[in-house]
Scaffold this motif. Structure first.
Motif, PDB file in Angstrom:
ATOM      1  N   GLY A  53      45.009  38.945  46.586  1.00  0.00           N
ATOM      2  CA  GLY A  53      45.028  37.804  45.678  1.00  0.00           C
ATOM      3  C   GLY A  53      43.703  37.068  45.641  1.00  0.00           C
ATOM      4  N   LYS A  54      43.073  36.925  46.797  1.00  0.00           N
ATOM      5  CA  LYS A  54      41.780  36.245  46.872  1.00  0.00           C
ATOM      6  C   LYS A  54      40.755  36.924  45.971  1.00  0.00           C
ATOM      7  N   ASP A  57      42.789  37.523  41.798  1.00  0.00           N
ATOM      8  CA  ASP A  57      43.159  36.375  40.961  1.00  0.00           C
ATOM      9  C   ASP A  57      42.040  35.975  39.997  1.00  0.00           C
ATOM     10  N   SER A  60      41.465  38.775  37.278  1.00  0.00           N
ATOM     11  CA  SER A  60      42.586  38.907  36.361  1.00  0.00           C
ATOM     12  C   SER A  60      42.536  37.816  35.299  1.00  0.00           C
ATOM     13  N   ALA A  61      42.086  36.637  35.694  1.00  0.00           N
ATOM     14  CA  ALA A  61      42.027  35.507  34.765  1.00  0.00           C
ATOM     15  C   ALA A  61      40.992  35.714  33.663  1.00  0.00           C
ATOM     16  N   TYR A  89      49.504  42.281  39.205  1.00  0.00           N
ATOM     17  CA  TYR A  89      48.475  42.016  38.191  1.00  0.00           C
ATOM     18  C   TYR A  89      48.589  42.981  37.011  1.00  0.00           C
TER      19      TYR A  89
END
Length: 351
Positions: A53-54, A57, A60-61, A89
């Protein structure tokens, strides 16, 4: 296949995500990044999802137009956990899973299953180390037989490991594509090359270095063959870092490093590198001088050409009394990627 796209092969690092976030909307719409997780040696199950996630994230944004997410350095023991963490994701975002003929059957099966659930497709990354090996084609055929026609597939032919000074790189790429293209109805197909050379202190003894854009030449050579697939073949490269940079193990809090840095600029045929200083009382003057050397190039496209050029121009003419606008390694990499990616998109047909 769809129209040619630019596929930058990028690390899931702040400088790359920051560059994509700052791209002009029309430029960002023309790219489909192939994001790469760094090695996560020994990461345990209970921490892996948080680590993923680090890194994912932020990218992906900035990938709302699509792209791929790969974990090329994942350890065998991490395969199931990585697949589960990345599937989030792919299911909730716009990223697509990636596999390849050299991956384990477990990784291939996990990527195919994620692709089925997400219904966005699967990236098949085929890496050529030195020259094309026909056995790679058979392995791809076997992989596709287990994928099924209901899963759209994208071919990512990765020639990043082929030496830049090989004059026959285009022929090797053509051999690979002639073998791979008939194996499936590829939704997209892209030819990925290397990128900026690995920078050493020796290269910058004179303050600058010029390298050839071998992957740009290779792509044009393949496009000029007249093959039926050539007009729709996407272009890809590793941006402003060499392919080996993807394998760097994250080292949080690491201090020190070399006393020098580099500013990067892409022209039609060359990669230009200019030495900067990371510390010392002459740092600001030397770094602004390096930026001025870029601005004074006949090939410089002006501050209005993109955010990368704007940053270099601001750096060149900032006051010597302050380091504002000079930036550090992350800012220089971000600016280099902004300039490079914008220039590539503008150089592609229809860009």
């Amino acid at each position: 296949m769809s129209e040619p796209l630019y596929v930058p092969v990028l690390p899931t690092r702040p400088h790359a995500a920051g560059a994509c976030r700052r791209l002009w909307p029309d430029v960002r719409a023309a790219i489909r990044p192939l994001w790469n997780l760094p090695p996560l040696p020994g990461a345990a199950t209970e921490t892996l999802a948080k680590l993923v996630g680090k890194y994912v994230d932020p990218v992906s944004a900035v990938s709302r137009h699509g792209g791929w997410i790969d974990a090329p350095f994942g350890e065998d023991a991490q395969t199931a956990d990585l697949a589960e963490a990345l599937s989030v994701y792919c299911e909730l975002g716009q990223l697509r899973p990636v596999t390849g003929p050299e991956r384990t059957e477990t990784q291939q099966a996990a990527a195919v299953e994620t692709a089925r659930r997400c219904a966005r497709g699967l990236g098949v990354r085929v890496r050529v180390a030195k020259e094309w090996d026909d056995s790679l084609g058979e392995h791809v055929r076997s992989l596709l037989s287990r994928t099924g026609p209901e899963v759209p597939v994208d071919l990512l032919l990765d020639m990043g490991a082929v030496l830049d000074d090989r004059s026959d790189a285009g022929k090797e790429a053509l051999r690979a594509l002639d073998a791979l293209m008939p194996l499936a109805v590829w939704r997209n197909a892209a030819l990925l090359g290397g990128g900026f050379p690995r920078v050493t202190a020796d290269m910058l003894e004179e303050g600058s270095h010029e390298g050839e854009r071998a992957e740009w030449r290779m792509w044009h050579e393949v496009r000029a063959t007249g093959s039926a697939y050539a007009p729709l073949l996407g272009y890809g490269d590793y941006g402003v870092q060499p392919p080996s940079a993807l394998a760097q193990v994250p080292a949080p809090g690491r201090k020190g490093g070399p006393s020098w840095g580099v500013l990067r600029y892409t022209t039609d045929s060359s990669y230009l590198l200019f030495k900067t200083l990371a510390r010392g009382r002459d740092r600001i003057a030397v770094n602004r001088s390096a930026a001025r050397r870029i601005v004074e190039l006949p090939e410089f496209r002006g501050a209005g050409a993109g955010q990368g050029e704007e940053w270099v121009s601001d750096c060149a003419y900032g006051p010597l009394s302050t380091g504002e606008g000079v930036g550090g390694p992350t800012e220089r990499l971000r600016a280099g990627n902004l300039q490079h990616m914008t220039y590539v998109v503008r150089s592609l047909p229809g860009g």
